[in-house]
Scaffold this motif. Structure first.
Motif, PDB file in Angstrom:
ATOM      1  N   THR A  31      10.391  -1.209   7.534  1.00 47.44           N
ATOM      2  CA  THR A  31      11.422  -0.171   7.527  1.00 47.44           C
ATOM      3  C   THR A  31      11.942  -0.026   6.109  1.00 47.44           C
ATOM      4  N   MET A  32      12.548   1.129   5.828  1.00 50.23           N
ATOM      5  CA  MET A  32      12.903   1.463   4.453  1.00 50.23           C
ATOM      6  C   MET A  32      14.309   2.039   4.368  1.00 50.23           C
ATOM      7  N   LEU A  33      15.107   1.483   3.463  1.00 51.70           N
ATOM      8  CA  LEU A  33      16.431   2.012   3.139  1.00 51.70           C
ATOM      9  C   LEU A  33      16.369   2.724   1.792  1.00 51.70           C
ATOM     10  N   GLN A  78       0.831  -1.202   0.000  1.00 50.65           N
ATOM     11  CA  GLN A  78       0.000   0.000   0.000  1.00 50.65           C
ATOM     12  C   GLN A  78       0.870   1.258   0.000  1.00 50.65           C
ATOM     13  N   PHE A  79       1.987   1.209   0.733  1.00 51.62           N
ATOM     14  CA  PHE A  79       2.916   2.341   0.745  1.00 51.62           C
ATOM     15  C   PHE A  79       3.432   2.608  -0.664  1.00 51.62           C
ATOM     16  N   GLY A  80       3.744   1.540  -1.396  1.00 47.14           N
ATOM     17  CA  GLY A  80       4.203   1.702  -2.768  1.00 47.14           C
ATOM     18  C   GLY A  80       3.151   2.363  -3.633  1.00 47.14           C
ATOM     19  N   LYS A  81       1.905   1.953  -3.489  1.00 48.82           N
ATOM     20  CA  LYS A  81       0.819   2.546  -4.271  1.00 48.82           C
ATOM     21  C   LYS A  81       0.636   4.018  -3.913  1.00 48.82           C
ATOM     22  N   ASP A  82       0.657   4.310  -2.612  1.00 52.74           N
ATOM     23  CA  ASP A  82       0.433   5.686  -2.168  1.00 52.74           C
ATOM     24  C   ASP A  82       1.542   6.629  -2.625  1.00 52.74           C
ATOM     25  N   GLY A 138       8.192   7.870   8.389  1.00 52.74           N
ATOM     26  CA  GLY A 138       9.198   8.916   8.248  1.00 52.74           C
ATOM     27  C   GLY A 138      10.178   9.010   9.399  1.00 52.74           C
ATOM     28  N   THR A 139       9.964   8.269  10.473  1.00 55.14           N
ATOM     29  CA  THR A 139      10.879   8.318  11.616  1.00 55.14           C
ATOM     30  C   THR A 139      12.281   7.888  11.189  1.00 55.14           C
ATOM     31  N   TYR A 182      23.169   6.148   2.543  1.00 53.69           N
ATOM     32  CA  TYR A 182      21.828   5.630   2.792  1.00 53.69           C
ATOM     33  C   TYR A 182      21.103   6.442   3.856  1.00 53.69           C
ATOM     34  N   THR A 183      19.790   6.302   3.837  1.00 55.37           N
ATOM     35  CA  THR A 183      18.922   6.779   4.907  1.00 55.37           C
ATOM     36  C   THR A 183      18.002   5.634   5.283  1.00 55.37           C
ATOM     37  N   TYR A 184      17.861   5.373   6.563  1.00 54.92           N
ATOM     38  CA  TYR A 184      17.061   4.257   7.053  1.00 54.92           C
ATOM     39  C   TYR A 184      15.933   4.826   7.906  1.00 54.92           C
ATOM     40  N   ARG A 185      14.686   4.535   7.531  1.00 51.89           N
ATOM     41  CA  ARG A 185      13.517   5.109   8.197  1.00 51.89           C
ATOM     42  C   ARG A 185      12.415   4.065   8.386  1.00 51.89           C
ATOM     43  N   LYS A 186      11.482   4.393   9.286  1.00 49.17           N
ATOM     44  CA  LYS A 186      10.207   3.696   9.316  1.00 49.17           C
ATOM     45  C   LYS A 186       9.316   4.295   8.231  1.00 49.17           C
TER      46      LYS A 186
END
Length: 292
Positions: free
Chosen positions: A137-139, A40-44, A88-89, A81-85
């Motif tokens: 989580t997202m890199l 869903q995050f990808g779609k949004d 956006g955290t 890199y940036t690593y987040r939830k």
């Protein structure tokens, strides 16, 4: 970058939970729910996500370099890199200096995106779960470069010793004499040699100085000590380097990991970090201060 988070990512503590999930229904359902959140995050966010079958991560390459070089195991890779939830955290990030580490020599969350990137490429990689986080989580990551040991040494020597006479030996040691005593003999096996030295990796790492401030440099050790040359009390590259000096001489020496700490590196179990990562060529500044 938070120091503990960095080493969790780079020293094998962080891995994909999907590889070691229990079979419990609650855990399975949570993972499926997290996958749905990722999709869903990808779609949004208008991201066309592809699932990596081996890791379970979802990814989207935002910059493509089809002719770029792919990393190989044990090569030194450099990444931003940036690593987040997903909310956006911020969990961790690099700054103006990229993270460098030997690819696939130990477990690391970074191995997943690096395995799917070529030099110059950027991407977004989303993990439904990891061993540290039971939520997605997202890199966001860019692969800057990948270099073999030979390439690392060559680039280092060309930069550090530009315009100087570089000596080489058949073992792979390369060096420049920075202070030469006009008289005397080279040190010999069986003699007790006292040296002052500084040991460096060929790339900067992030650490705290004595005042607690973050600094970037490759230094892993400095000091002085005495040893009997030829008895194998130091790594082979260091012994060979010292053998090129006379009392009072100074030199700067570079040698491959085969003459240093090899595939094992040097691991500080009390701190849970590599002082010297596996497959790391080394640079030593050495001065002979006494010979007996």
């Amino acid at each position: 970058m938070n120091k503990s988070t960095f080493w969790l990512m780079l020293a094998s503590i962080v891995g994909l939970l999907s590889s070691c999930m229990s079979s419990g229904e609650d855990t399975t359902q949570r993972y499926l729910d997290n996958e749905n959140k990722v999709i869903q995050f990808g779609k949004d966010n208008n991201l066309t996500l592809t699932k990596d079958a081996s890791s379970g991560a979802y990814y989207n390459l935002t910059t493509i370099n089809a002719t770029g070089r792919s990393p190989k195991a044990t090569e030194l890779v450099k990444v931003y890199y940036t690593y987040r939830k997903l909310d956006g955290t911020l969990l961790d990030s690099t700054t103006s200096v990229p993270v460098s580490y030997p690819y696939l020599t130990y477990s690391s969350l970074l191995n997943v995106p690096v395995s799917l990137l070529k030099e110059g490429e950027k991407g977004v990689f989303i993990f439904p779960e990891t061993s540290q986080y039971t939520e997605p989580t997202m890199l966001t990551i860019q692969l800057i470069a990948t270099r073999t040991e030979v390439e690392q040494v060559s680039e280092f020597v060309q930069t550090k010793y530009a315009g100087l006479t570089v000596n080489s030996t058949s073992s792979g040691l390369q060096y420049v004499l920075t202070k030469v005593t006009p008289t005397g003999d080279l040190v010999k096996a069986g003699q007790t040699i006292t040296v002052s030295y500084t040991g460096n990796l060929l790339y900067p790492t992030k650490k705290r100085d004595n005042n607690g401030f973050y600094i970037y440099n490759g230094q892993f050790d400095t000091g002085s000590f005495s040893f009997v040359l030829g008895q194998g009390s130091t790594v082979a590259g260091f012994e060979e380097a010292v053998s090129k000096l006379k009392l009072g001489d100074k030199g700067s020496f570079v040698f491959p990991s085969s003459l240093g700490y090899g595939q094992a590196g040097s691991y500080d179990s009390s701190k849970g970090v590599y002082t010297i990562p596996p497959y790391s060529p080394l640079n030593f500044e050495i001065e002979v201060t006494a010979v007996k």
